[in-house]
Motif scaffolding. Structure first.
Motif, PDB file in Angstrom:
ATOM      1  N   ASP A 105       0.830  -1.211   0.000  1.00  0.00           N
ATOM      2  CA  ASP A 105       0.000   0.000   0.000  1.00  0.00           C
ATOM      3  C   ASP A 105       0.865   1.261   0.000  1.00  0.00           C
ATOM      4  OD1 ASP A 105       0.861  -0.499   2.595  1.00  0.00           O
ATOM      5  OD2 ASP A 105      -1.066  -0.073   3.543  1.00  0.00           O
ATOM      6  N   ASP A 135      -9.043  -1.332  -4.579  1.00  0.00           N
ATOM      7  CA  ASP A 135      -9.302  -0.002  -4.032  1.00  0.00           C
ATOM      8  C   ASP A 135     -10.215  -0.049  -2.814  1.00  0.00           C
ATOM      9  OD1 ASP A 135     -11.747  -0.599  -5.187  1.00  0.00           O
ATOM     10  OD2 ASP A 135     -11.870   1.238  -6.375  1.00  0.00           O
ATOM     11  N   ARG A 136     -10.583  -1.265  -2.392  1.00  0.00           N
ATOM     12  CA  ARG A 136     -11.428  -1.430  -1.209  1.00  0.00           C
ATOM     13  C   ARG A 136     -11.293  -2.867  -0.713  1.00  0.00           C
ATOM     14  NH1 ARG A 136     -16.611   0.381  -4.155  1.00  0.00           N
ATOM     15  NH2 ARG A 136     -14.957   1.521  -5.225  1.00  0.00           N
ATOM     16  N   VAL A 147      -2.088   6.049  -3.486  1.00  0.00           N
ATOM     17  CA  VAL A 147      -1.074   4.994  -3.456  1.00  0.00           C
ATOM     18  C   VAL A 147      -0.422   4.854  -4.823  1.00  0.00           C
ATOM     19  CG1 VAL A 147      -0.749   2.493  -3.187  1.00  0.00           C
ATOM     20  CG2 VAL A 147      -2.120   3.759  -1.523  1.00  0.00           C
ATOM     21  N   SER A 192      -2.405  -1.701  -3.392  1.00  0.00           N
ATOM     22  CA  SER A 192      -3.757  -1.738  -2.840  1.00  0.00           C
ATOM     23  C   SER A 192      -3.979  -0.494  -1.989  1.00  0.00           C
ATOM     24  CB  SER A 192      -3.972  -2.992  -1.987  1.00  0.00           C
ATOM     25  OG  SER A 192      -3.335  -2.860  -0.732  1.00  0.00           O
ATOM     26  N   PHE A 193      -5.239  -0.229  -1.688  1.00  0.00           N
ATOM     27  CA  PHE A 193      -5.567   0.793  -0.696  1.00  0.00           C
ATOM     28  C   PHE A 193      -4.910   0.410   0.628  1.00  0.00           C
ATOM     29  CE2 PHE A 193      -8.313  -2.561   0.573  1.00  0.00           C
ATOM     30  CZ  PHE A 193      -8.584  -2.360   1.916  1.00  0.00           C
ATOM     31  N   VAL A 229     -13.433   0.908   2.977  1.00  0.00           N
ATOM     32  CA  VAL A 229     -12.113   1.496   2.727  1.00  0.00           C
ATOM     33  C   VAL A 229     -11.603   2.109   4.028  1.00  0.00           C
ATOM     34  CG1 VAL A 229     -10.764   3.153   1.400  1.00  0.00           C
ATOM     35  CG2 VAL A 229     -12.705   2.004   0.331  1.00  0.00           C
ATOM     36  N   PRO A 282      -5.983   6.098   0.102  1.00  0.00           N
ATOM     37  CA  PRO A 282      -6.820   5.520  -0.957  1.00  0.00           C
ATOM     38  C   PRO A 282      -5.970   5.150  -2.176  1.00  0.00           C
ATOM     39  CG  PRO A 282      -7.818   7.505  -0.047  1.00  0.00           C
ATOM     40  CD  PRO A 282      -6.425   7.443   0.508  1.00  0.00           C
ATOM     41  N   LEU A 283      -6.465   4.222  -2.978  1.00  0.00           N
ATOM     42  CA  LEU A 283      -5.675   3.693  -4.092  1.00  0.00           C
ATOM     43  C   LEU A 283      -5.153   4.771  -5.043  1.00  0.00           C
ATOM     44  CD1 LEU A 283      -4.497   1.188  -5.459  1.00  0.00           C
ATOM     45  CD2 LEU A 283      -6.618   1.048  -6.793  1.00  0.00           C
ATOM     46  N   THR A 309      -8.176   3.648   5.785  1.00  0.00           N
ATOM     47  CA  THR A 309      -6.833   4.125   5.481  1.00  0.00           C
ATOM     48  C   THR A 309      -6.135   4.571   6.761  1.00  0.00           C
ATOM     49  OG1 THR A 309      -7.244   6.499   5.172  1.00  0.00           O
ATOM     50  CG2 THR A 309      -7.751   5.028   3.302  1.00  0.00           C
TER      51      THR A 309
END
Length: 230
Positions: free
Chosen positions: A8, A63-64, A41, A32-33, A70, A37-38, A72
């Motif tokens: 991530d 992304d989730r 990243v 990945s997230f 999600v 968030p993706l 983070t």
């Protein structure tokens, strides 16, 4: 035989990848997230690749979480998921191909494949669900995650585990060989301001390491555990 890294892409992920690249050929990096968030990243990964000259292909993944949430670490790491002392990774295009087909293609050509996982395990869980025929090709997944004792996200939960616990369950249920390096192991290795000062090879790396240490300093602690590189 090369190594695949799933990450991530926060600050300690960058340190870990730099160390891994000194020891092994890294065949691919999937994102990945997690730390952010993706989309962020992806920017982090593209910027790190440009800053440090990585030639390894990088792919965008989950992304989730498996169940759609999600989570983070921006509450601790700021909006980019990377704490610094003022420096920034170079801005660059972050249009990356999809991770799942790339990871599947890589595994199809491997025996006893080795994967280093540095974030939530969502990408690997998706692989397990979509391509169970490839799981026998995995020799070991080494994952920085989990906590036997005190957590770092809640009182008992480690962040990478809490961000997608169902992903862990999916891999364990399918007997994917998972070596877990938990918080207690990582907390045995810490950096201080002296270590930051001794980082002379790259001003950017010294700034990133200092920003990472600042997480601990802001909480009144003189040293910071070095999670992902461990």
């Amino acid at each position: 035989m090369g190594l695949w890294i799933d990450t991530d892409m926060g600050g300690d992920d960058i340190f870990a990848i730099l160390l891994a690249m000194r020891a092994k050929k890294v065949d691919g990096i999937s994102l990945s997230f997690g730390n952010a968030p993706l989309p962020q990243v992806r920017e982090n990964a593209a910027g790190a690749a440009k800053a440090f000259g990585w030639q390894t292909p990088i792919y965008a993944g989950a992304d989730r979480s498996i169940l759609g949430s999600v989570t983070t670490a921006q509450y601790a790491l700021g909006s980019t998921g990377i704490t610094t002392r003022g420096a920034k990774l170079p801005a660059t295009q972050a249009d990356l191909p999809d991770a799942l087909p790339a990871l599947a293609d890589w595994l199809a050509g491997e025996e006893e494949a080795e994967i280093l996982a540095l974030g939530p395990l969502t990408n690997l869980a998706i692989l397990a669900l979509c391509r169970p025929d490839l799981l026998h090709r995995i020799g070991r997944v080494t994952w920085m995650g989990g906590a036997v004792g005190r957590g770092n996200h809640t009182a008992s939960a480690e962040f990478n585990a809490a961000a997608d616990p169902e992903a862990i369950a999916i891999l364990l249920a399918r007997n994917v060989p998972l070596t877990i390096v938990d918080l207690d192991a990582c907390r045995a290795v810490e950096i201080t301001e002296a270590d930051v000062a001794d980082t002379n090879s790259s001003p950017l790396l010294r700034d990133l390491l200092g920003g990472y240490l600042d997480i601990a300093l802001s909480r009144g602690r003189p040293a910071m555990a070095l999670y992902d590189p461990v």
